[in-house]
Write an enzyme that holds these catalytic residues in place. Sequence first.
Site, PDB file in Angstrom:
ATOM      1  N   VAL A 110      16.191 -21.940   8.954  1.00 19.22           N
ATOM      2  CA  VAL A 110      15.340 -21.180   9.880  1.00 19.22           C
ATOM      3  C   VAL A 110      13.855 -21.512   9.727  1.00 19.22           C
ATOM      4  O   VAL A 110      13.050 -21.204  10.605  1.00 19.22           O
ATOM      5  CB  VAL A 110      15.527 -19.643   9.737  1.00 19.22           C
ATOM      6  N   SER A 117      12.748  -5.135   3.205  1.00 23.77           N
ATOM      7  CA  SER A 117      13.067  -4.768   1.825  1.00 23.77           C
ATOM      8  C   SER A 117      12.143  -3.623   1.425  1.00 23.77           C
ATOM      9  O   SER A 117      11.107  -3.396   2.067  1.00 23.77           O
ATOM     10  CB  SER A 117      12.802  -5.981   0.924  1.00 23.77           C
ATOM     11  N   ASN A 160      18.097 -12.257   9.395  1.00 26.19           N
ATOM     12  CA  ASN A 160      18.608 -11.815   8.098  1.00 26.19           C
ATOM     13  C   ASN A 160      18.350 -12.835   6.986  1.00 26.19           C
ATOM     14  O   ASN A 160      18.200 -12.457   5.827  1.00 26.19           O
ATOM     15  CB  ASN A 160      20.115 -11.557   8.237  1.00 26.19           C
ATOM     16  N   TYR A 196       8.092 -13.216  -2.147  1.00 30.20           N
ATOM     17  CA  TYR A 196       9.159 -12.490  -1.436  1.00 30.20           C
ATOM     18  C   TYR A 196       8.593 -11.200  -0.840  1.00 30.20           C
ATOM     19  O   TYR A 196       8.790 -10.895   0.332  1.00 30.20           O
ATOM     20  CB  TYR A 196      10.315 -12.190  -2.405  1.00 30.20           C
TER      21      TYR A 196
HETATM   22  N1  NAP Z   1      20.906  -7.563  -1.410  1.00 32.36           N
HETATM   23  C1  NAP Z   1      19.937  -6.663  -1.509  1.00 32.36           C
HETATM   24  O1  NAP Z   1      19.969  -5.777  -2.381  1.00 32.36           O
HETATM   25  C2  NAP Z   1      18.784  -6.686  -0.522  1.00 32.36           C
HETATM   26  C3  NAP Z   1      17.807  -5.696  -0.649  1.00 32.36           C
HETATM   27  C4  NAP Z   1      16.739  -5.680   0.253  1.00 32.36           C
HETATM   28  C5  NAP Z   1      16.673  -6.653   1.243  1.00 32.36           C
HETATM   29  N2  NAP Z   1      17.628  -7.611   1.337  1.00 32.36           N
HETATM   30  C6  NAP Z   1      17.516  -8.589   2.434  1.00 32.36           C
HETATM   31  O2  NAP Z   1      18.763  -8.656   3.105  1.00 32.36           O
HETATM   32  C7  NAP Z   1      18.946  -9.971   3.661  1.00 32.36           C
HETATM   33  C8  NAP Z   1      20.269 -10.540   3.187  1.00 32.36           C
HETATM   34  O3  NAP Z   1      20.225 -10.603   1.765  1.00 32.36           O
HETATM   35  P1  NAP Z   1      21.500 -10.921   0.864  1.00 32.36           P
HETATM   36  O4  NAP Z   1      21.357 -10.093  -0.339  1.00 32.36           O
HETATM   37  O5  NAP Z   1      22.726 -10.907   1.685  1.00 32.36           O
HETATM   38  O6  NAP Z   1      21.137 -12.454   0.439  1.00 32.36           O
HETATM   39  P2  NAP Z   1      22.064 -13.658  -0.013  1.00 32.36           P
HETATM   40  O7  NAP Z   1      23.353 -13.171  -0.528  1.00 32.36           O
HETATM   41  O8  NAP Z   1      21.231 -14.528  -0.872  1.00 32.36           O
HETATM   42  O9  NAP Z   1      22.350 -14.420   1.384  1.00 32.36           O
HETATM   43  C9  NAP Z   1      21.277 -15.042   2.045  1.00 32.36           C
HETATM   44  C10 NAP Z   1      21.812 -15.798   3.244  1.00 32.36           C
HETATM   45  O10 NAP Z   1      20.715 -16.436   3.888  1.00 32.36           O
HETATM   46  C11 NAP Z   1      20.987 -17.847   4.027  1.00 32.36           C
HETATM   47  N3  NAP Z   1      19.730 -18.568   3.995  1.00 32.36           N
HETATM   48  C12 NAP Z   1      18.825 -18.647   2.994  1.00 32.36           C
HETATM   49  N4  NAP Z   1      17.816 -19.436   3.343  1.00 32.36           N
HETATM   50  C13 NAP Z   1      18.068 -19.863   4.617  1.00 32.36           C
HETATM   51  C14 NAP Z   1      17.392 -20.705   5.523  1.00 32.36           C
HETATM   52  N5  NAP Z   1      16.245 -21.327   5.199  1.00 32.36           N
HETATM   53  N6  NAP Z   1      17.935 -20.926   6.755  1.00 32.36           N
HETATM   54  C15 NAP Z   1      19.097 -20.330   7.095  1.00 32.36           C
HETATM   55  N7  NAP Z   1      19.797 -19.529   6.266  1.00 32.36           N
HETATM   56  C16 NAP Z   1      19.276 -19.304   5.040  1.00 32.36           C
HETATM   57  C17 NAP Z   1      21.931 -18.146   2.855  1.00 32.36           C
HETATM   58  O11 NAP Z   1      22.714 -19.309   3.062  1.00 32.36           O
HETATM   59  P3  NAP Z   1      22.222 -20.786   2.595  1.00 32.36           P
HETATM   60  O12 NAP Z   1      21.792 -20.658   1.162  1.00 32.36           O
HETATM   61  O13 NAP Z   1      23.412 -21.657   2.806  1.00 32.36           O
HETATM   62  O14 NAP Z   1      21.101 -21.143   3.507  1.00 32.36           O
HETATM   63  C18 NAP Z   1      22.798 -16.900   2.893  1.00 32.36           C
HETATM   64  O15 NAP Z   1      23.765 -17.014   3.908  1.00 32.36           O
HETATM   65  C19 NAP Z   1      17.729 -10.774   3.222  1.00 32.36           C
HETATM   66  O16 NAP Z   1      16.751 -10.769   4.228  1.00 32.36           O
HETATM   67  C20 NAP Z   1      17.216 -10.009   2.009  1.00 32.36           C
HETATM   68  O17 NAP Z   1      15.852 -10.230   1.798  1.00 32.36           O
HETATM   69  C21 NAP Z   1      18.677  -7.654   0.473  1.00 32.36           C
END
Ligand code: NAP
Length: 263
Positions: A84, A163, A110, A176
């Site tokens: 992205v 977040s 996302n 971040y």
């Molecule tokens: N988990 C939590 O507790 C939490 C808390 C607050 C906010 N969030 C937010 O929620 C969202 C999802 O988080 P998550 O915990 O599910 O993260 P995750 O498990 O690390 O998954 C991140 C996803 O984004 C993709 N991604 C990363 N960089 C990318 C890029 N440059 N282009 C396209 N795809 C990309 C990854 O696939 P690839 O590596 O293959 O690209 C993966 O599919 C994020 O925005 C995160 O900041 C999460």
Amino acid sequence: MIAGGAWSNDVVIIESQSSTTMHLKNKVALITGASRGIGRAMARRFADEGADLIICARHREALLEVARDIESRGGRVIARAADVGDRQDVHRLVAMALETFHRIDVLVNNASILGPRVELVAYPYEEWERVLRINLTGTFLITQAVAPHMMERKCGSIINVSSGVGVEGRPRWGAYSVSKFGVEALTQIWSQELRPYHVRVNVVNPGRVRTEMRRAAYPDEDPNTLPRPEEILGVFVYLASDESRAITGQRFQAQEFKWPKTE
Ligand SMILES: NC(=O)c1ccc[n+]([C@@H]2O[C@H](COP(=O)([O-])OP(=O)(O)OC[C@H]3O[C@@H](n4cnc5c(N)ncnc54)[C@H](OP(=O)(O)O)[C@@H]3O)[C@@H](O)[C@H]2O)c1
């Protein structure tokens, strides 16, 4: 197995089989970062709710696994490897979505990366630049590519994922946190600029969720104490659906918002 699907290079199109609940029937949704974690669970849920999907992530194999999984649950999906934070990738992704489905009703920004958990004084420049490019510039780029089509159709829902550190800076969250502050600002600006076109833009804080990103941020935490991604999706379905057609410029806490009430 891929039912009624067609392959070309890094794209698979999977035809629909069946669906049960249908809050997103006739919607086309683009979800970034759908190969694991919250994005993967959301893609599955949106498909179950009747949406056609375009999903992306950088790593193709994991993404195609998600596409196959969605196919096995019913749904129609385009899966494309795309960064992205790369303008060409974004434009190809959006062009392919429009060529195939002729519209995008819902965009979920996302995708994001965590970056190093170090203090700013030691934050490596290259990582700073990478985190901001993906999390912040990526959100801007894909929204800018999708928005004109929504503006033309005078409808659409854009859901940004932020977040807790997107509104409160804390030590060792560096780029971040700054990127998520930026995503919050983008939400406020886009929502006002797109309001005249009936395109709504909202932001969601998922809270603590059991994913790889959370584990990387808190390696000593017991993941069993955290909700699974599947448990926090009500707000995303609500914002993608017509039920929220009057809602724009709002910030939601995913874990405080249960929708539909029976889920
Ligand atoms: N988990 C939590 O507790 C939490 C808390 C607050 C906010 N969030 C937010 O929620 C969202 C999802 O988080 P998550 O915990 O599910 O993260 P995750 O498990 O690390 O998954 C991140 C996803 O984004 C993709 N991604 C990363 N960089 C990318 C890029 N440059 N282009 C396209 N795809 C990309 C990854 O696939 P690839 O590596 O293959 O690209 C993966 O599919 C994020 O925005 C995160 O900041 C999460």
